[in-house]
Structure formats: C-alpha cells, structure tokens
Design an enzyme around this catalytic site. Sequence first.
Site, PDB file in Angstrom:
ATOM      1  CB  THR A 155     -54.396 -23.651 -45.093  1.00  0.00           C
ATOM      2  OG1 THR A 155     -55.734 -23.571 -44.615  1.00  0.00           O
ATOM      3  CG2 THR A 155     -53.505 -22.737 -44.262  1.00  0.00           C
ATOM      4  CG  HIS A 156     -56.480 -27.342 -46.684  1.00  0.00           C
ATOM      5  ND1 HIS A 156     -56.185 -28.681 -46.578  1.00  0.00           N
ATOM      6  CD2 HIS A 156     -56.232 -26.811 -45.465  1.00  0.00           C
ATOM      7  CE1 HIS A 156     -55.802 -28.947 -45.339  1.00  0.00           C
ATOM      8  NE2 HIS A 156     -55.823 -27.828 -44.641  1.00  0.00           N
ATOM      9  CB  SER A 277     -54.872 -17.109 -77.771  1.00  0.00           C
ATOM     10  OG  SER A 277     -55.609 -17.861 -78.709  1.00  0.00           O
ATOM     11  CE  LYS A 283     -56.745 -17.399 -72.627  1.00  0.00           C
ATOM     12  NZ  LYS A 283     -56.562 -18.768 -73.111  1.00  0.00           N
ATOM     13  CD  GLU A 290     -49.478 -21.278 -68.911  1.00  0.00           C
ATOM     14  OE1 GLU A 290     -50.107 -22.253 -69.315  1.00  0.00           O
ATOM     15  OE2 GLU A 290     -49.554 -20.150 -69.450  1.00  0.00           O
ATOM     16  CD  GLN A 322     -18.944 -39.469 -74.594  1.00  0.00           C
ATOM     17  OE1 GLN A 322     -17.723 -39.520 -74.624  1.00  0.00           O
ATOM     18  NE2 GLN A 322     -19.695 -39.886 -75.595  1.00  0.00           N
ATOM     19  CE  LYS A 325     -18.228 -34.629 -70.605  1.00  0.00           C
ATOM     20  NZ  LYS A 325     -18.511 -36.020 -70.146  1.00  0.00           N
TER      21      LYS A 325
HETATM   22  N1  ARG Z   1     -15.617 -37.965 -73.738  1.00  0.00           N
HETATM   23  C1  ARG Z   1     -15.312 -38.654 -72.534  1.00  0.00           C
HETATM   24  C2  ARG Z   1     -16.303 -38.300 -71.456  1.00  0.00           C
HETATM   25  O1  ARG Z   1     -16.960 -37.352 -71.622  1.00  0.00           O
HETATM   26  C3  ARG Z   1     -13.951 -38.268 -72.060  1.00  0.00           C
HETATM   27  C4  ARG Z   1     -13.225 -39.321 -71.299  1.00  0.00           C
HETATM   28  C5  ARG Z   1     -12.989 -40.482 -72.162  1.00  0.00           C
HETATM   29  N2  ARG Z   1     -12.073 -41.425 -71.607  1.00  0.00           N
HETATM   30  C6  ARG Z   1     -11.960 -42.622 -72.120  1.00  0.00           C
HETATM   31  N3  ARG Z   1     -11.065 -43.374 -71.633  1.00  0.00           N
HETATM   32  N4  ARG Z   1     -12.726 -43.036 -73.075  1.00  0.00           N
HETATM   33  O2  ARG Z   1     -16.451 -38.954 -70.476  1.00  0.00           O
END
Ligand code: ARG
Length: 461
Positions: A155-156, A277, A283, A290, A322, A325
């Site tokens: 601990t610690h 290294s 090393k 990491e 958009q 993603k």
């Molecule tokens: N490429 C757009 C996205 O990933 C798809 C949907 C686009 N729709 C629109 N009305 N511009 O969100």
Amino acid sequence: MKKLWGGRFQKTPEKWVDEFGASISFDQQLVEEDITGSLAHLAMLKKTGIISGEEELQIKSGLERLLEKAKNNELQFSTDYEDIHLNLEKLLIDEIGPLGGKLHTARSRNDQVATDMHLYLKKNTEMVIGLIGEFQHELIKKAEQHVETILPGYTHLQRAQPISFAHHLMAYFWMLERDKERFSDSMKRINKSPLGCGALAGTTFPIDREYTAQLLGFDSIYENSLDGVSDRDFILEFLSNSSLLMMHLSRFAEEIIFWCSQEFKFIELDDTYATGSSMMPQKKNPDMAELIRGKTGRVYGNLTGLLTIMKGLPLAYNKDLQEDKEGMFDTVTTVVGSLKIFAGMIESMKVNENIMKTATMQDFSNATELADYLAKKGMPFREAHEVVGKLVYTCIEENKYLLDLSLNSFREASHLFEEDVFEILDPYAAVKKRMSAGGTGFKKVEEAIEKAKSIMSTVKE
Ligand code: ARG
C-alpha cells in the site's frame, strides 16, 4: 464533378473544400457493414412492394459483386463522392445502371451511417469480449502455477503484508470480468436498429423496420426517429468501457514495468515482448507495457473528444457527427492490440519466485502478524500496534528484521510473547492463514481460481 445530391446547386466546392468535408479516407472501413445494411434495406423494399422482384434481383447481384470486390480490396473510392455511402451508390450505378439509384428509396445517409456504426460496434464489441476472455484464461493459467509463490503486497507502494502472487494476478482477473460485463451489457443498446428513421422524421413509404432489424440481427428498433439518427450513446459507452479497460491494463502495465526493473527483479519479460536500446547494449526495455500505459491516454482522449462533440448538438443529424468515427476505429485498434499483447506478455514472462520470497523476508511486512498475535492473546489491538511499532523502531535502529530478535527482546516488549512467536513471523505462514473470504490464504486463492474457472466455462447469453 456533378454531385449525387447536386440538383439544386449551381456551383460545386473547390477540390480542397470537398476534401475537408469528405470522410471516405476513414469511413471506407465500414464498407462491408454498409453493403450488409443495404442488402437488408433492399429485401425490405421488395417485401413491402416498394420495388419489384426483378429490380431487387438486379440490385442485389450488383451489391453482391461490390461486396465480393470489397473483400478483395478491389473497390476504388474517391473523395469526389464524399463518404462510403455515396461512393457505394456511385459504384452500384456504374455496376448495374440507373436502377442502382432506387436503392436509396425510403432511406437517408443519416439512418444508413447510424446503422453501419451499430453493425460495426456489434461485431467489434463481441471481438473485444472474446479477447478479454482469452487474457483472463492466461491469468488463470499463470495464477494456478503461483498459488504458493509469495511476494510483498503493497500500500502506498510501501511493503505492507505478504500475499500470494496468484492472488495479485487474480485481482486483475476480476477487474477484467467487470469490464467484460460492461461490454456485454452495452450490447443491449448496440443491438437496436436505426434503419428506417430516414433523415430525421421517418418516411411516407410503407417500410417495415422490424423486418430490416431482424435481417440485420438487431433485437429491436429505435422508438423515435430523431433519436435514432442522432444517438451516439452506444459509441460513447464503447469508448467509456474501453477507457475503464485500458485503465486496468495501464495499472497492470505499470506493475509489470517496475517488477522487471533492476530494483525489483520480480519478473523477467520474454525477449519477444521486450526491446533493446540503440545506444546502451545492456538494456532490455518493457516497451510493450509502456506503450499500453501510454495508449490509455489516446483512448481517454477519444472518449473526451466525442463527449465534447455531442454536448451542444441540437436534434437531429449534424455533420459534426461525422467526427464520431476515427476515435472509435482508433479505440478498437488500440484495445484489441493491447489485449493481445498483454495476454502474450503474461503467458511468456518468467517469475522470479525466490526474489519475490526473499523480498518478503527483508522487510517488516510481518509486523501485522505480531500485532494480531498480541490481540489474539487479549491485548487491545491499538496497544498491540504500539508495542509492535516500538519493536519495529528498535529493529530499524539496530539494522535488523523482526525475525532476528531474540525471545527475550520480545518478552521485554510484552510478557504475552512466547516461543511460538517465531512461527507466526514466517511470511509464508502469514499468507497461509489469511483465510477470510476474498483473502490471500492459499486455500482461498485456490477456491477463487476454481470459481473464476467455472465463471469462464458458463456460456453467457
Ligand atoms: N459521412 C456522414 C457521416 O459520417 C454520413 C451522413 C451524412 N449525412 C448528411 N446528411 N450529410 O456522418
């Protein structure tokens, strides 16, 4: 270049502006999900009589050819068509002619992209759950070999009480078990279909959303079309669950890193999970651990990024979405890589049992045993604590450990001490006796491993 939505426009953006708005460079990862979603939508258009059987067959064979090419990496995408949805629509029209333009009947890119993301995360959440399970198996295997391997528990980051190494490993098993539960629970919400929500308001066509949901393997549909196209909670949950998982991996990575340092030498990583290294020939660095610790930061960043994107968005779809993603793709890559590396690192590492054991002798982590000993003989624990604290102080002054003291010295501190005091000072015995539920006693650890194994063999719904 004429846009697929270009009817009401007199001019088109310059190429660099188009490029700024395009997502095809990254959303092409959704190509298979997009075609799968389209095939379900197509079947529904036919079932509800919105298109004819003949039209369905032609469009279907076009989509299937595109899917085949996608799998072989043969499709050519272009920023001229902005995103994966418009690129595929263009490719379909090239493949089968203007009939390809019927596929987008009663659908918008807004419900289309949301559907793709649900399909993508469904597949990848299942994969992550599987990989967590594989890592847990490695932990169990290692733990089984080290039930009676003892090391100082901390601990610690100060030596506290000796514990079983298996107990330490199994602590991570249970963290991962909670991670797995969280990912599994999130599947309920991933498993909803937004398809058929249209741009935002549904559609005048007589579509059948339950049917497409069923074809795509979703359990249910979004109840509200505005919510369906603009909800990204399911992605946030994935990022949040991934952040917790990475936090666990990062804590473990930190321990691996110092365990293999010269100061600890508790373990040695296999050469296949370490690097050298370029300058210092001696090393052997724990780079992979990491990196996992470091990559935890980018996963938190992806979560914070999307939370920030969402916080001011009015209903329903906004192009800001958009931006959901890249962080999601990056998180999947990071989590998958980290889990695989960790499993291999644990499986192949060498455990220096003797060094761990020696560490438990060269400290005062048996001091609690001594206090408990006095308390069991009737001394109030607070007093026992004081007596033992003084003994520890004497030892430090005299450069000794508790086991080096004579019975006389013990008896001077308290007449309750007897010959058997030396047995309880043995760290192995101290671990063995911690038989409370969830404790580190060897028998308890064995039971915990059995319990973990039975949980792992129960097939979850
Ligand atoms: N490429 C757009 C996205 O990933 C798809 C949907 C686009 N729709 C629109 N009305 N511009 O969100």
